[in-house]
Write an enzyme that holds these catalytic residues in place. Structure first.
Site, short mmCIF file in Angstrom:
data_model
loop_
_atom_site.label_atom_id
_atom_site.label_comp_id
_atom_site.label_asym_id
_atom_site.label_seq_id
_atom_site.Cartn_x
_atom_site.Cartn_y
_atom_site.Cartn_z
N CYS A 1 9.57 -46.66 9.10
CA CYS A 1 10.82 -46.09 9.84
C CYS A 1 10.76 -46.21 11.14
CB CYS A 1 11.04 -44.65 9.17
SG CYS A 1 12.29 -43.60 9.81
N CYS B 1 16.30 -50.79 12.02
CA CYS B 1 16.24 -49.61 11.07
C CYS B 1 16.01 -50.36 9.69
CB CYS B 1 17.76 -49.07 10.97
SG CYS B 1 17.52 -47.66 9.62
N1 DGL Z 1 14.84 -46.11 7.74
C1 DGL Z 1 14.98 -45.27 9.09
C2 DGL Z 1 14.60 -46.28 10.38
O1 DGL Z 1 13.92 -47.26 10.15
C3 DGL Z 1 15.78 -44.45 9.33
C4 DGL Z 1 16.67 -43.98 8.15
C5 DGL Z 1 17.39 -42.52 8.68
O2 DGL Z 1 18.17 -42.39 9.67
O3 DGL Z 1 17.09 -41.75 7.84
O4 DGL Z 1 14.88 -46.12 11.36
#
Ligand code: DGL
Length: 264
Positions: free
Chosen positions: A70, A182
């Site tokens: 993430c 993301c």
């Molecule tokens: N999957 C996450 C990222 O790579 C973020 C997702 C979220 O906003 O919860 O930034």
């Protein structure tokens, strides 16, 4: 050997799929913070607390390495996680560096899609100022996209309209690369491919992340070829239907063998 993968939701499953391709003999524990997804529109302070709580829970389950799959959680907590635990911890950041290098010859700009929180962090500013000598990097927050993804909204018309509205003020001829900064956004690579002009490349950081994971496992001498590639899913909300959703996402990614891009 159990490798922990952490994300707010199903985004990190795209990185897990890449890891299973390259490290099929390891075992995996994947944790989604379903109680608090999405992170990208929350405060830095709240996200910090959520990530530490969830990772503590993973550590109690027993993991030998951690991938923070993430970009948002990485940008806020990676230093604190590394201070707190002694296991190898691999974070993610938008693939701005490879994008700038790949783009150099074209003379065009790089457009980075990420969550608002990622794009506000000093870590992101530092990354851009380190690699963007020519001032060609621009950033576009997509605050709604994680909601769509978690709701499994992949309708081509709805999502095509969403992206078109976000990109309406951009002259896309001036851009050579879009960075998916993301992990949730990676599910939209195909829809984006259809609507972006063909000269625009789409890149993400998944392959680069798994390569760093492999290097760390070697460095710590903890690669295992005795595991079975078993994946155990957990979520902070303990919802059985969410566990099934993650398993389905993984199966679909494996079937599609999507390697959207590559920061290789
Ligand atoms: N999957 C996450 C990222 O790579 C973020 C997702 C979220 O906003 O919860 O930034």
């Amino acid at each position: 050997m159990t490798i922990g993968f952490f994300d707010s939701g199903i985004g990190g499953v795209t990185v897990l799929a890449e890891s299973l391709r390259r490290l099929p003999a390891e075992d995996y524990l994947y944790m989604a913070d379903t109680l608090h997804v999405p992170y990208g529109t929350k405060s830095k302070e709240d996200v910090q607390i959520y990530v530490l709580e969830a990772v503590d829970r993973m550590i109690r389950q027993g993991i030998d390495a951690l991938v923070v799959a993430c970009n948002t959680a990485t940008s806020i907590t990676i230093n604190e996680l590394r201070e707190r635990y002694s296991l190898p911890i691999i974070g993610m950041e938008p693939a701005v560096k490879p994008a700038v290098e790949m783009n150099r010859a074209t003379g065009k700009k790089v457009l980075v899609f990420a969550t608002p929180l990622t794009l506000q962090q000093p870590r992101y500013y530092a990354l851009v100022s380190r690699v963007d000598e020519e001032g060609i990097v621009e950033s576009l927050p997509l605050p709604e996209l994680v909601h769509y993804c978690e709701a499994l909204q992949f309708d081509r018309k709805i999502m095509g309209d969403y992206f078109r509205s976000k990109l309406a003020s951009y002259d896309l001829n001036n851009y050579g690369i879009v960075v998916l900064g993301c992990t949730h956004y990676i599910y939209y690579e195909e829809i984006l491919r259809e609507l972006l002009p063909p000269h625009i490349q789409i890149v993400d950081g998944n392959v680069g992340t798994v390569r760093r994971l492999m290097a760390q496992l070697t460095r710590y001498g903890i690669t295992a070829d005795k595991g079975s590639g078993r994946v155990r899913f957990m979520c902070t909300g303990d919802e059985p239907e969410y566990l099934a959703k993650m398993q389905t996402a993984l199966t679909l990614l494996q079937e599609a063998a999507v390697t959207p891009v590559s920061s290789e």
